[in-house]
Design an enzyme around this catalytic site. Structure first.
Site, PDB file in Angstrom:
ATOM      1  N   SER A  12       3.212   4.355 -25.127  1.00  0.00           N
ATOM      2  CA  SER A  12       1.897   4.964 -25.315  1.00  0.00           C
ATOM      3  C   SER A  12       1.892   5.858 -26.553  1.00  0.00           C
ATOM      4  CB  SER A  12       1.542   5.783 -24.072  1.00  0.00           C
ATOM      5  OG  SER A  12       2.608   6.645 -23.724  1.00  0.00           O
ATOM      6  N   GLU A  14       0.087   9.393 -28.414  1.00  0.00           N
ATOM      7  CA  GLU A  14      -0.673  10.636 -28.196  1.00  0.00           C
ATOM      8  C   GLU A  14      -1.460  11.003 -29.456  1.00  0.00           C
ATOM      9  OE1 GLU A  14       1.161  13.764 -25.902  1.00  0.00           O
ATOM     10  OE2 GLU A  14       0.573  15.224 -27.416  1.00  0.00           O
ATOM     11  N   TYR A  46      -5.506  18.600 -25.150  1.00  0.00           N
ATOM     12  CA  TYR A  46      -6.608  19.446 -24.707  1.00  0.00           C
ATOM     13  C   TYR A  46      -6.150  20.889 -24.827  1.00  0.00           C
ATOM     14  CZ  TYR A  46     -10.038  21.231 -21.302  1.00  0.00           C
ATOM     15  OH  TYR A  46     -11.051  21.910 -20.666  1.00  0.00           O
ATOM     16  N   ALA A  48      -6.194  24.964 -24.254  1.00  0.00           N
ATOM     17  CA  ALA A  48      -6.639  25.882 -23.213  1.00  0.00           C
ATOM     18  C   ALA A  48      -7.628  26.892 -23.800  1.00  0.00           C
ATOM     19  CB  ALA A  48      -5.439  26.606 -22.619  1.00  0.00           C
ATOM     20  N   HIS A  73      -5.552  14.698 -21.597  1.00  0.00           N
ATOM     21  CA  HIS A  73      -4.740  15.791 -21.061  1.00  0.00           C
ATOM     22  C   HIS A  73      -5.718  16.787 -20.454  1.00  0.00           C
ATOM     23  CE1 HIS A  73      -1.094  15.152 -23.951  1.00  0.00           C
ATOM     24  NE2 HIS A  73      -1.685  14.007 -23.662  1.00  0.00           N
ATOM     25  N   ARG A 103      -0.228  22.880 -17.293  1.00  0.00           N
ATOM     26  CA  ARG A 103      -0.681  24.266 -17.193  1.00  0.00           C
ATOM     27  C   ARG A 103      -1.392  24.656 -18.478  1.00  0.00           C
ATOM     28  NH1 ARG A 103       3.247  29.333 -17.875  1.00  0.00           N
ATOM     29  NH2 ARG A 103       3.079  28.520 -20.005  1.00  0.00           N
ATOM     30  N   GLY A 104      -0.778  24.300 -19.624  1.00  0.00           N
ATOM     31  CA  GLY A 104      -1.322  24.722 -20.909  1.00  0.00           C
ATOM     32  C   GLY A 104      -0.813  26.094 -21.291  1.00  0.00           C
ATOM     33  N   ASP A 105      -1.154  26.499 -22.474  1.00  0.00           N
ATOM     34  CA  ASP A 105      -0.779  27.830 -22.968  1.00  0.00           C
ATOM     35  C   ASP A 105      -2.042  28.541 -23.387  1.00  0.00           C
ATOM     36  OD1 ASP A 105       2.101  27.758 -22.841  1.00  0.00           O
ATOM     37  OD2 ASP A 105       1.995  26.246 -24.431  1.00  0.00           O
ATOM     38  N   ALA A 121       1.074  24.072 -13.261  1.00  0.00           N
ATOM     39  CA  ALA A 121       0.675  22.659 -13.230  1.00  0.00           C
ATOM     40  C   ALA A 121       0.744  22.068 -11.818  1.00  0.00           C
ATOM     41  CB  ALA A 121       1.546  21.855 -14.196  1.00  0.00           C
ATOM     42  N   TYR A 143      10.800  18.767 -19.210  1.00  0.00           N
ATOM     43  CA  TYR A 143      11.487  19.446 -20.320  1.00  0.00           C
ATOM     44  C   TYR A 143      13.006  19.256 -20.219  1.00  0.00           C
ATOM     45  CZ  TYR A 143       6.911  21.532 -20.694  1.00  0.00           C
ATOM     46  OH  TYR A 143       5.555  21.689 -20.819  1.00  0.00           O
ATOM     47  N   LYS A 163       5.945  19.946  -8.869  1.00  0.00           N
ATOM     48  CA  LYS A 163       4.828  19.174  -9.451  1.00  0.00           C
ATOM     49  C   LYS A 163       4.841  17.745  -8.923  1.00  0.00           C
ATOM     50  CE  LYS A 163       5.680  20.014 -14.018  1.00  0.00           C
ATOM     51  NZ  LYS A 163       5.449  20.308 -15.449  1.00  0.00           N
ATOM     52  N   PHE A 214       7.258  24.153 -35.259  1.00  0.00           N
ATOM     53  CA  PHE A 214       6.759  23.696 -33.965  1.00  0.00           C
ATOM     54  C   PHE A 214       7.887  23.683 -32.930  1.00  0.00           C
ATOM     55  CE2 PHE A 214       4.633  20.140 -31.469  1.00  0.00           C
ATOM     56  CZ  PHE A 214       3.641  20.970 -31.007  1.00  0.00           C
ATOM     57  N   HIS A 264       6.731   7.565 -25.252  1.00  0.00           N
ATOM     58  CA  HIS A 264       5.411   8.130 -25.543  1.00  0.00           C
ATOM     59  C   HIS A 264       5.510   8.746 -26.935  1.00  0.00           C
ATOM     60  CE1 HIS A 264       1.540  10.096 -24.671  1.00  0.00           C
ATOM     61  NE2 HIS A 264       2.056  11.220 -25.135  1.00  0.00           N
TER      62      HIS A 264
HETATM   63  C1  LIG Z   1       3.790  15.643 -22.665  1.00  0.00           C
HETATM   64  C2  LIG Z   1       3.211  16.999 -22.943  1.00  0.00           C
HETATM   65  C3  LIG Z   1       1.869  17.115 -23.262  1.00  0.00           C
HETATM   66  C4  LIG Z   1       1.299  18.363 -23.511  1.00  0.00           C
HETATM   67  N1  LIG Z   1      -0.026  18.443 -23.818  1.00  0.00           N
HETATM   68  C5  LIG Z   1      -0.616  19.642 -23.959  1.00  0.00           C
HETATM   69  C6  LIG Z   1      -2.029  19.756 -24.179  1.00  0.00           C
HETATM   70  O1  LIG Z   1      -2.744  18.760 -24.285  1.00  0.00           O
HETATM   71  N2  LIG Z   1      -2.560  20.989 -24.279  1.00  0.00           N
HETATM   72  C7  LIG Z   1      -1.799  22.126 -24.159  1.00  0.00           C
HETATM   73  O2  LIG Z   1      -2.342  23.234 -24.230  1.00  0.00           O
HETATM   74  N3  LIG Z   1      -0.463  22.056 -23.990  1.00  0.00           N
HETATM   75  C8  LIG Z   1       0.143  20.845 -23.870  1.00  0.00           C
HETATM   76  N4  LIG Z   1       1.504  20.768 -23.661  1.00  0.00           N
HETATM   77  C9  LIG Z   1       2.295  22.002 -23.644  1.00  0.00           C
HETATM   78  C10 LIG Z   1       2.293  22.673 -22.249  1.00  0.00           C
HETATM   79  O3  LIG Z   1       0.985  23.023 -21.875  1.00  0.00           O
HETATM   80  C11 LIG Z   1       3.160  23.918 -22.343  1.00  0.00           C
HETATM   81  O4  LIG Z   1       4.505  23.550 -22.501  1.00  0.00           O
HETATM   82  C12 LIG Z   1       2.982  24.906 -21.202  1.00  0.00           C
HETATM   83  O5  LIG Z   1       3.670  26.106 -21.567  1.00  0.00           O
HETATM   84  C13 LIG Z   1       3.566  24.450 -19.875  1.00  0.00           C
HETATM   85  O6  LIG Z   1       2.810  23.472 -19.289  1.00  0.00           O
HETATM   86  P1  LIG Z   1       3.373  22.701 -17.981  1.00  0.00           P
HETATM   87  O7  LIG Z   1       2.320  21.839 -17.505  1.00  0.00           O
HETATM   88  O8  LIG Z   1       4.703  22.141 -18.267  1.00  0.00           O
HETATM   89  O9  LIG Z   1       3.537  23.979 -17.007  1.00  0.00           O
HETATM   90  P2  LIG Z   1       4.258  24.234 -15.613  1.00  0.00           P
HETATM   91  O10 LIG Z   1       4.859  23.006 -15.055  1.00  0.00           O
HETATM   92  O11 LIG Z   1       3.279  24.961 -14.804  1.00  0.00           O
HETATM   93  O12 LIG Z   1       5.453  25.154 -16.047  1.00  0.00           O
HETATM   94  C14 LIG Z   1       5.258  26.302 -16.878  1.00  0.00           C
HETATM   95  C15 LIG Z   1       6.390  27.310 -16.671  1.00  0.00           C
HETATM   96  O13 LIG Z   1       6.228  27.954 -15.405  1.00  0.00           O
HETATM   97  C16 LIG Z   1       7.314  27.686 -14.530  1.00  0.00           C
HETATM   98  N5  LIG Z   1       6.698  27.336 -13.218  1.00  0.00           N
HETATM   99  C17 LIG Z   1       6.105  26.166 -12.903  1.00  0.00           C
HETATM  100  N6  LIG Z   1       5.596  26.205 -11.649  1.00  0.00           N
HETATM  101  C18 LIG Z   1       5.881  27.438 -11.189  1.00  0.00           C
HETATM  102  C19 LIG Z   1       5.604  28.091  -9.966  1.00  0.00           C
HETATM  103  N7  LIG Z   1       4.922  27.460  -8.987  1.00  0.00           N
HETATM  104  N8  LIG Z   1       6.040  29.365  -9.816  1.00  0.00           N
HETATM  105  C20 LIG Z   1       6.719  29.999 -10.810  1.00  0.00           C
HETATM  106  N9  LIG Z   1       7.013  29.417 -12.008  1.00  0.00           N
HETATM  107  C21 LIG Z   1       6.585  28.157 -12.189  1.00  0.00           C
HETATM  108  C22 LIG Z   1       8.071  26.511 -15.142  1.00  0.00           C
HETATM  109  O14 LIG Z   1       9.452  26.553 -14.818  1.00  0.00           O
HETATM  110  C23 LIG Z   1       7.797  26.711 -16.620  1.00  0.00           C
HETATM  111  O15 LIG Z   1       8.682  27.653 -17.171  1.00  0.00           O
HETATM  112  C24 LIG Z   1       2.113  19.528 -23.446  1.00  0.00           C
HETATM  113  C25 LIG Z   1       3.480  19.412 -23.157  1.00  0.00           C
HETATM  114  C26 LIG Z   1       4.037  18.165 -22.914  1.00  0.00           C
HETATM  115  C27 LIG Z   1       5.500  18.052 -22.616  1.00  0.00           C
END
Ligand SMILES: Cc1cc2nc3c(=O)[nH]c(=O)nc-3n(C[C@H](O)[C@H](O)[C@H](O)COP(=O)(O)OP(=O)(O)OC[C@H]3O[C@@H](n4cnc5c(N)ncnc54)[C@H](O)[C@@H]3O)c2cc1C
Length: 293
Positions: A12, A14, A46, A48, A73, A103-105, A121, A143, A163, A214, A264
């Site tokens: 795929s 991106e 996408y 945040a 996303h 989750r996003g940042d 997430a 990761y 997740k 980056f 990907h």
């Molecule tokens: C394939 C891919 C695509 C991406 N696309 C985008 C995008 O489109 N837009 C964008 O803004 N960003 C994107 N990102 C970046 C991503 O949003 C960031 O890395 C963000 O900081 C974490 O998102 P996550 O979904 O991995 O978070 P999570 O899985 O929620 O994890 C975030 C952090 O919190 C911790 N954590 C998770 N769950 C819990 C819990 N229940 N309690 C306590 N701690 C927890 C984890 O260990 C981790 O350190 C992408 C990353 C990847 C790998």
């Protein structure tokens, strides 16, 4: 484009939503070239809490108008559950069957008060399942070199498992250049009873300065020997491109030999670097890649 079924190996691309009319034209021209190989889907990032969200919708709308299988996303941080519900409905109406749930940042400067109702997430995945059942094939982020904010490696793995337990079908990794980091991550997942496909995210190397910046921000490591070589090329773009291609091609070959369930490509809206890899890996549809790519 193919159907929405999920083949054995998924390849795929991106995209990110362009900011300008010129960026949009560039994206459309590059997608026209990439779709010739019939990838499993195109995903669209996408942002945040900001103006990029509308641009993501516009990009998704355009891809759907071209009948292209699209995986938007969706990040939860900075959004209310009502907003997320509306987006899910919008995507269902557009016939979208796949979503990358994150989750996003938060943009820097936006305080935690804007974090929203869903904090991680796993909570977003759970929400999507509650709202839409099995409609979406849900991808989540993984990761191999661990998330930069993770307390430690084991906590990050446990959170990844959460997740998956919430209903993710597959994962796409952050990019990495150490195949061993990926193998070790897969081994740990196996031991934790995680059996979903974990597709490596592949970042072609075309520009050293932006890649280094980056990578520092997202916690992806560029091996020292690769950094040193790239630094040594200075402004010689052609040498950076040729060396970067060989490094990433070798990585992809190893990953596929190690049974990676697909690749990907983080295209950065540029068809050529990813298509060159596709061609030299002889992935399905490689014969349709335009000569001179
Ligand atoms: C394939 C891919 C695509 C991406 N696309 C985008 C995008 O489109 N837009 C964008 O803004 N960003 C994107 N990102 C970046 C991503 O949003 C960031 O890395 C963000 O900081 C974490 O998102 P996550 O979904 O991995 O978070 P999570 O899985 O929620 O994890 C975030 C952090 O919190 C911790 N954590 C998770 N769950 C819990 C819990 N229940 N309690 C306590 N701690 C927890 C984890 O260990 C981790 O350190 C992408 C990353 C990847 C790998």
């Amino acid at each position: 484009m193919g159907t929405d079924s999920v083949p054995d190996k998924n390849y795929s691309f991106e995209l990110f939503p362009p900011k300008t009319a010129t960026g949009l034209e560039n994206l459309q021209a590059n997608v026209a070239r990439m779709r010739l190989v019939e990838p499993g889907f195109f995903s669209v990032t996408y942002g945040a809490g900001g103006s990029t969200q509308e641009r993501s919708f516009d990009t998704v709308d355009w891809l759907r108008s071209q009948e292209i299988d699209t995986a938007p996303h969706l990040s939860c941080i900075g959004s209310s559950t009502g907003e997320i519900r509306d987006i899910l409905r919008r995507y269902m109406k557009q016939g979208i069957r796949r979503i990358v749930a994150l989750r996003g940042d938060l943009p820097s400067g936006m305080g935690l008060s804007g974090a929203g109702e869903l904090r991680y997430a796993n909570e977003l995945v759970e929400f999507i399942r509650t709202e839409t059942g099995d409609h979406f094939h849900i991808e989540v982020a993984a990761y191999p070199e661990f998330h930069p904010q993770a307390r430690n490696a084991q906590a990050d793995l446990d959170n990844f498992k959460r997740k998956v337990g919430a209903g993710a079908n597959a994962a796409i990794t952050q990019y990495f250049y150490s195949a061993h980091a990926y193998y070790a991550f897969l081994d740990s997942c196996q031991k934790l009873g995680i059996h979903i496909p974990i597709v490596p995210g592949i970042m072609p190397i075309t520009n050293y300065t932006s890649l280094a910046r980056f990578s520092d921000a997202c916690g992806a490591e560029i091996p020292r020997w690769v950094r040193k070589r790239l630094e040594g090329y200075g402004d010689d773009k052609e040498s950076i491109r040729a060396f970067g291609h060989e490094v990433v091609l070798d990585l992809c070959r190893r990953l596929l030999e190690h049974d990676a369930p697909g690749l990907h490509f983080y295209t950065m809206n540029q068809a050529a670097p990813s298509l060159r890899l596709w061609r030299d890996l002889d992935l399905p549809g490689a014969e349709r890649i335009e000569a001179g790519t």
